[in-house]
Design a protein around this motif. Structure first.
Motif, PDB file in Angstrom:
ATOM      1  N   PRO A  82      11.995  71.167  31.872  1.00 60.39           N
ATOM      2  CA  PRO A  82      10.767  71.931  32.096  1.00 60.39           C
ATOM      3  C   PRO A  82       9.545  71.252  31.474  1.00 60.39           C
ATOM      4  N   ASP A  83       9.763  70.194  30.701  1.00 64.07           N
ATOM      5  CA  ASP A  83       8.683  69.492  30.006  1.00 64.07           C
ATOM      6  C   ASP A  83       7.753  68.798  31.012  1.00 64.07           C
ATOM      7  N   PRO A  84       6.441  69.087  30.968  1.00 58.94           N
ATOM      8  CA  PRO A  84       5.519  68.440  31.911  1.00 58.94           C
ATOM      9  C   PRO A  84       5.415  66.926  31.693  1.00 58.94           C
ATOM     10  N   ASP A  85       5.782  66.443  30.521  1.00 57.75           N
ATOM     11  CA  ASP A  85       5.731  65.013  30.227  1.00 57.75           C
ATOM     12  C   ASP A  85       7.100  64.339  30.356  1.00 57.75           C
ATOM     13  N   PHE A  86       8.022  64.975  31.063  1.00 56.31           N
ATOM     14  CA  PHE A  86       9.380  64.452  31.182  1.00 56.31           C
ATOM     15  C   PHE A  86       9.387  63.035  31.774  1.00 56.31           C
ATOM     16  N   ALA A  87       8.660  62.825  32.850  1.00 60.61           N
ATOM     17  CA  ALA A  87       8.644  61.499  33.489  1.00 60.61           C
ATOM     18  C   ALA A  87       8.107  60.448  32.527  1.00 60.61           C
ATOM     19  N   LYS A  88       7.036  60.772  31.827  1.00 62.45           N
ATOM     20  CA  LYS A  88       6.456  59.832  30.868  1.00 62.45           C
ATOM     21  C   LYS A  88       7.462  59.498  29.761  1.00 62.45           C
ATOM     22  N   LYS A  89       8.182  60.503  29.292  1.00 66.48           N
ATOM     23  CA  LYS A  89       9.183  60.295  28.246  1.00 66.48           C
ATOM     24  C   LYS A  89      10.376  59.486  28.773  1.00 66.48           C
ATOM     25  N   LEU A  90      10.726  59.686  30.041  1.00 72.51           N
ATOM     26  CA  LEU A  90      11.801  58.889  30.628  1.00 72.51           C
ATOM     27  C   LEU A  90      11.416  57.416  30.668  1.00 72.51           C
ATOM     28  N   TYR A  91      10.180  57.148  31.072  1.00 68.37           N
ATOM     29  CA  TYR A  91       9.713  55.754  31.079  1.00 68.37           C
ATOM     30  C   TYR A  91       9.746  55.168  29.670  1.00 68.37           C
ATOM     31  N   ALA A  92       9.377  55.970  28.673  1.00 65.99           N
ATOM     32  CA  ALA A  92       9.414  55.505  27.283  1.00 65.99           C
ATOM     33  C   ALA A  92      10.845  55.245  26.814  1.00 65.99           C
ATOM     34  N   ASN A  93      11.815  55.899  27.460  1.00 65.40           N
ATOM     35  CA  ASN A  93      13.227  55.722  27.110  1.00 65.40           C
ATOM     36  C   ASN A  93      13.943  54.742  28.034  1.00 65.40           C
ATOM     37  N   GLY A  94      13.202  53.927  28.767  1.00 63.19           N
ATOM     38  CA  GLY A  94      13.799  52.850  29.532  1.00 63.19           C
ATOM     39  C   GLY A  94      13.984  53.066  31.016  1.00 63.19           C
ATOM     40  N   ALA A  95      13.479  54.153  31.563  1.00 61.91           N
ATOM     41  CA  ALA A  95      13.593  54.358  33.012  1.00 61.91           C
ATOM     42  C   ALA A  95      12.757  53.317  33.745  1.00 61.91           C
ATOM     43  N   LEU A  96      13.306  52.802  34.827  1.00 62.18           N
ATOM     44  CA  LEU A  96      12.578  51.834  35.638  1.00 62.18           C
ATOM     45  C   LEU A  96      11.695  52.528  36.673  1.00 62.18           C
ATOM     46  N   TRP A  97      12.164  53.681  37.172  1.00 59.78           N
ATOM     47  CA  TRP A  97      11.398  54.452  38.143  1.00 59.78           C
ATOM     48  C   TRP A  97      11.865  55.891  38.095  1.00 59.78           C
ATOM     49  N   VAL A  98      10.914  56.822  38.198  1.00 57.78           N
ATOM     50  CA  VAL A  98      11.205  58.259  38.219  1.00 57.78           C
ATOM     51  C   VAL A  98      10.590  58.811  39.495  1.00 57.78           C
ATOM     52  N   MET A  99      11.419  59.483  40.322  1.00 59.04           N
ATOM     53  CA  MET A  99      10.964  59.995  41.614  1.00 59.04           C
ATOM     54  C   MET A  99      11.244  61.491  41.730  1.00 59.04           C
ATOM     55  N   ASP A 100      10.477  62.140  42.555  1.00 58.33           N
ATOM     56  CA  ASP A 100      10.696  63.553  42.857  1.00 58.33           C
ATOM     57  C   ASP A 100      12.073  63.716  43.491  1.00 58.33           C
ATOM     58  N   GLY A 101      12.902  64.535  42.904  1.00 64.14           N
ATOM     59  CA  GLY A 101      14.257  64.730  43.390  1.00 64.14           C
ATOM     60  C   GLY A 101      14.338  65.414  44.737  1.00 64.14           C
ATOM     61  N   ALA A 102      13.340  66.223  45.092  1.00 62.62           N
ATOM     62  CA  ALA A 102      13.363  66.927  46.371  1.00 62.62           C
ATOM     63  C   ALA A 102      13.308  65.956  47.541  1.00 62.62           C
TER      64      ALA A 102
END
Length: 113
Positions: A82-102
């Protein structure tokens, strides 16, 4: 005297290549904006395929989310927070790309069941 076909051809090719480059850039921008993650909905996350599922789970948890499902391809998972900064935090934790799951779940994720 009008230019011959031989001298006009490189200029025409350059014009066509410029148009193709502009169209490709436009398509990429639209794809990125359409796949932008929305708050509170599942996201498809692409990590390095060198990471184990346990390491990926730890990185998603560290970003304040939960691992929901894994993908058909190594390193591709679905996360939720539910965190609005989830994508930003994922990138900080090494995610290469974050996309809308829908938009991407049907393409990347193994169906449940």
């Amino acid at each position: 005297m009008p230019p011959s076909r031989v001298t006009a051809a490189p200029a025409e090719k350059a014009g066509v290549l410029r148009r193709i480059a502009v169209l490709a850039a436009f398509v990429i921008v639209v794809a990125v904006l359409a796949s932008w993650p929305r708050r509170g909905l599942p996201v498809v996350v692409v990590f390095s395929p060198n990471l184990s599922l346990g390491e990926i789970d730890l990185r998603i948890t560290s970003a304040g989310g939960a691992l929901v499902d894994f993908g058909r391809f190594k390193g591709v998972v679905v996360g939720l927070s539910p965190d609005p900064d989830f994508a930003k935090k994922l990138y900080a934790n090494g995610a290469l790309w974050v996309m809308d799951g829908a938009l991407t779940t049907g393409l990347c994720v193994v169906p449940a069941g």
